[in-house]
Enzyme design. Structure first.
Site, PDB file in Angstrom:
ATOM      1  N   GLY A  18      29.761  30.581  58.559  1.00  0.00           N
ATOM      2  CA  GLY A  18      30.158  32.085  58.210  1.00  0.00           C
ATOM      3  C   GLY A  18      29.263  33.033  58.743  1.00  0.00           C
ATOM      4  O   GLY A  18      27.810  32.790  58.592  1.00  0.00           O
ATOM      5  N   LYS A  76      42.233  36.681  40.373  1.00  0.00           N
ATOM      6  CA  LYS A  76      42.231  36.648  41.762  1.00  0.00           C
ATOM      7  C   LYS A  76      43.635  37.273  42.409  1.00  0.00           C
ATOM      8  O   LYS A  76      44.525  36.932  41.653  1.00  0.00           O
ATOM      9  CB  LYS A  76      42.086  35.378  42.465  1.00  0.00           C
ATOM     10  CG  LYS A  76      41.348  35.314  43.593  1.00  0.00           C
ATOM     11  CD  LYS A  76      39.960  35.682  43.741  1.00  0.00           C
ATOM     12  CE  LYS A  76      38.979  35.278  44.720  1.00  0.00           C
ATOM     13  NZ  LYS A  76      37.724  35.495  44.473  1.00  0.00           N
ATOM     14  N   GLY A  87      29.919  36.496  57.583  1.00  0.00           N
ATOM     15  CA  GLY A  87      30.620  37.690  56.684  1.00  0.00           C
ATOM     16  C   GLY A  87      29.525  38.244  55.880  1.00  0.00           C
ATOM     17  O   GLY A  87      28.262  37.756  55.996  1.00  0.00           O
ATOM     18  N   ASN A  88      29.847  38.735  54.795  1.00  0.00           N
ATOM     19  CA  ASN A  88      28.997  39.828  53.799  1.00  0.00           C
ATOM     20  C   ASN A  88      28.201  38.705  53.128  1.00  0.00           C
ATOM     21  O   ASN A  88      26.792  38.815  53.196  1.00  0.00           O
ATOM     22  CB  ASN A  88      29.897  40.166  53.084  1.00  0.00           C
ATOM     23  CG  ASN A  88      29.032  40.761  51.696  1.00  0.00           C
ATOM     24  OD1 ASN A  88      28.986  40.271  50.777  1.00  0.00           O
ATOM     25  ND2 ASN A  88      28.358  41.928  51.948  1.00  0.00           N
TER      26      ASN A  88
END
Ligand code: GLU
Length: 428
Positions: A219, A107, A221-222
């Site tokens: 959320g 990461k 988001g994507n």
């Protein structure tokens, strides 16, 4: 109220230690797997639009690559810390192992807030990141991807920088690229769809008809955007999503009893998924405080934002109707909250299984990029469904057989695979 500040890496290690005990893992393997094998900390100087130079801090952590090149996203976040990156790299190792793809865990991150950076400045950060890391990343060593607040455009700038330095085309260096530039069809949808594939299987084993189910998602988001679409396609209904409002620096939840419309909300959202409140009201949404996403009277909760969201402080607000929690985000549930969820008998599809669709499709993208031959969207998504479904059932069978909590079962499978690869290589 818990007083100790949340630390994602301590949480990842606590989860690991618990299962290492259950598996009676030997000392050397524990020592190897509970800390990252390598980490890089560096400075990225960027010439800003006003002519000044700003120095950003960047990180890359390679937790373990016994099963293949390290794999995992790069986050842009103002509150990024090395411990968060360590935790996320560790979870990537387990994620790739649980879906049985031949990749390790990594990461990266940069402490920055893209909301306040021009595209040119963001390009400078991306290229600068690669200039610091190019010796230690690549198709055969470590393969980055998008994550929180990073996009296909960011990936392409990073690829271009690496290819310029190395003087060759290496599209397998990075995934989540734009589709016309070496990306895979299906990659954008993959994480959200994968979340719903595992939810679909969870409901099957629990004997619950998906068409009777309502869900609340944290959320927008994507992951959330495509999870909403897939769940609606299968006949379920998302009645609430929450999103971060950049102008107010606070979050809001958007409720609609007859189901939210992802396309309509995307039409009034910024590129990070922040929804315009006034316009949402005009479209008939009730606007609630963001924290209320967790308290909705629904069958399913899907945390799909950041880590540390279902905690000792918030778990008490989970409605008694909730039967299943599917973790779209990485690390959304703390060990204290896990205990409460366990006692209440709520079925959990743990993060590194539920959200593995993204990296699984990244793996497909890397295979296509390395071959320079690209598949149809249906082929990608059906391979994704096959992988996610098989991974869900192997975890569920382990949970049933050993009477393990789902998170522990997922850990047991992943840790065993990585430990075996490390032993086979003669490392431990
Ligand atoms: N950032 C995503 C994750 O946390 C995807 C990683 C990847 O595609 O390599 O799973």
């Amino acid at each position: 109220m818990s007083t100790k500040p949340f630390n994602a890496f301590e949480m990842a290690q606590a989860q690991f230690d618990r299962v290492a005990d259950l598996l009676d893992l030997d000392r050397a393997t524990r020592e190897l797997l509970r800390v990252p094998m390598r980490e890089y900390h560096f400075s990225i100087p960027v010439r800003m639009d006003d002519g000044s130079v700003k120095v950003f801090r960047g990180f890359r952590v390679q937790h373990n690559d016994a099963r293949g090149p390290a794999k995992g996203g790069i986050r842009f976040h103002p509150h990024e810390t090395i411990d968060t990156v360590r935790a996320l790299a560790t979870w990537m190792t387990w994620k790739c192992a649980v879906v049985d793809i031949p990749l390790g865990g990594g990461k990266g991150g940069v402490i920055c807030d893209p909301h306040h950076l021009s595209m040119r400045e963001q390009e400078g950060i991306c290229r600068g990141w690669v200039r610091q890391m190019w010796r230690n990343v690549g198709p055969l060593t470590d393969v980055p991807a998008p994550d929180v607040m990073t996009t296909p455009q960011h990936m392409l700038w990073m690829l271009d920088e690496l290819e310029t330095i190395r003087g060759e085309h290496l599209p397998g260096f990075i995934t989540g690229k734009p589709v016309h530039m070496g990306g895979s069809l299906g990659r954008t949808e993959a994480t959200g769809y994968g979340v719903i594939f595992t939810l679909r299987e969870a409901l099957k084993v629990k004997g619950i008809d998906i068409r009777t189910c309502t869900a609340s998602i944290q959320g927008f988001g994507n992951v959330s955007q495509y999870a909403v679409r897939k769940l609606h396609e299968l006949g379920g209904k998302v009645v609430c999503v929450s999103s971060w409002d950049q102008a107010d620096q606070t979050s809001y939840a958007f409720f609609k009893a007859d189901g939210i419309d992802a396309d309509a909300l995307m039409g009034i959202a910024d590129k990070f998924g922040g929804i315009d409140k006034a316009k949402a009201k005009e479209l008939g949404y009730t606007v609630l405080p963001g924290a209320d996403w967790i308290a909705q009277e629904v069958d399913i909760l899907i945390p799909a934002a950041l880590e540390n969201q279902i905690s000792a402080d918030t778990v008490g607000r989970v409605h008694e109707k909730v039967k299943v929690i599917v973790e779209g985000a990485n690390g959304p549930t703390t060990p204290e909250a896990d205990e409460v969820i366990k006692q209440r008998g709520i079925f959990v599809v743990p993060d590194f299984l539920a959200n593995a669709g993204g990296v699984t499709c990244s793996y497909f993208e890397q295979v296509q990029s390395n071959m320079n031959y690209y598949w149809e969207r249906d082929e990608v998504l059906s391979k994704l469904d096959t992988k996610m479904t098989a991974a869900f059932h192997s975890v569920y069978e382990m949970a049933e057989r050993q009477k393990f909590y789902m998170r522990d079962a997922a850990y047991a499978i992943a840790i065993n695979r990585v430990a075996q690869a490390s032993r086979d290589r003669g490392w431990v």
